[in-house]
Design a protein around this motif. Sequence first.
Motif, PDB file in Angstrom:
ATOM      1  N   ALA A  99      -2.046 -11.536   0.755  1.00 15.73           N
ATOM      2  CA  ALA A  99      -1.993 -10.715  -0.451  1.00 15.73           C
ATOM      3  C   ALA A  99      -1.754  -9.268  -0.060  1.00 15.73           C
ATOM      4  O   ALA A  99      -2.359  -8.765   0.882  1.00 15.73           O
ATOM      5  N   PRO A 100      -0.862  -8.593  -0.763  1.00 10.22           N
ATOM      6  CA  PRO A 100      -0.624  -7.184  -0.436  1.00 10.22           C
ATOM      7  C   PRO A 100      -1.807  -6.311  -0.835  1.00 10.22           C
ATOM      8  O   PRO A 100      -2.598  -6.672  -1.709  1.00 10.22           O
ATOM      9  N   ASP A 101      -1.917  -5.179  -0.183  1.00 12.33           N
ATOM     10  CA  ASP A 101      -2.882  -4.166  -0.574  1.00 12.33           C
ATOM     11  C   ASP A 101      -2.392  -3.591  -1.902  1.00 12.33           C
ATOM     12  O   ASP A 101      -1.233  -3.202  -2.013  1.00 12.33           O
ATOM     13  N   LEU A 102      -3.258  -3.565  -2.898  1.00  8.75           N
ATOM     14  CA  LEU A 102      -2.866  -3.104  -4.228  1.00  8.75           C
ATOM     15  C   LEU A 102      -3.215  -1.636  -4.418  1.00  8.75           C
ATOM     16  O   LEU A 102      -4.335  -1.220  -4.135  1.00  8.75           O
ATOM     17  N   ARG A 103      -2.254  -0.886  -4.917  1.00  9.54           N
ATOM     18  CA  ARG A 103      -2.472   0.518  -5.277  1.00  9.54           C
ATOM     19  C   ARG A 103      -2.078   0.675  -6.735  1.00  9.54           C
ATOM     20  O   ARG A 103      -1.033   0.167  -7.149  1.00  9.54           O
ATOM     21  N   PHE A 104      -2.904   1.357  -7.502  1.00  7.03           N
ATOM     22  CA  PHE A 104      -2.680   1.465  -8.935  1.00  7.03           C
ATOM     23  C   PHE A 104      -2.341   2.894  -9.340  1.00  7.03           C
ATOM     24  O   PHE A 104      -3.019   3.835  -8.946  1.00  7.03           O
TER      25      PHE A 104
END
Length: 143
Positions: A99-104
Motif C-alpha cells: 500500500a502506498p504512503d497516503l498524503r492528503f
Amino acid sequence: MGKNRHHEGSGPSQRQLRVGELIRRTLSDVLMRGDVHDPELNRMSITVGEVRTSPDLKIATVYVMPLGGAGRAEAIDALKRNRGELRRQLMRDMTLKYAPDLRFLIDETFDQMDETRRLFSDETVRRDVEARHAEDETGEGGA
C-alpha cells in the motif's frame, strides 16, 4: 530508451494514472461506506477528486474536498489520523504488492471551478465572451 524515458516534467505514466484512479475509486468507496472506525470521519462527506502517485507508486497524494467546502482542516486531520486504517482498506480491496504512503491535501480545483463559474455568471464577462464568439462565427473582428 528503456525504463528512464519519463524524465522529470513529462507527466505521469499510464501506470501511475491507472493506479491513481483505482486508489481514488477505492478510497471514495471506503469513505462512502463508512468502513473506517472513526465516527468523526464517518460523519463527514468527503469527495476524493484525484489521486497522484509517485513514479515508484510508493506515495499517493490524495486530493479531497469536504461537502460544501467547509471543515477542510478537520477533514484533513481526520484522514491523517486514520491513514493506517485507510492503507489497510486499500490493501484489502486492491491487488497491490504494497500500500502506498497516503498524503492528503485539499483539492483546490473545486475553488477554481467555483471562481470560473462566478466569472462566467458576471454580466460583463458573459457579454465579452458572447461578442467574441459572434466574431469568430462571422469571421469579423480584429485579432
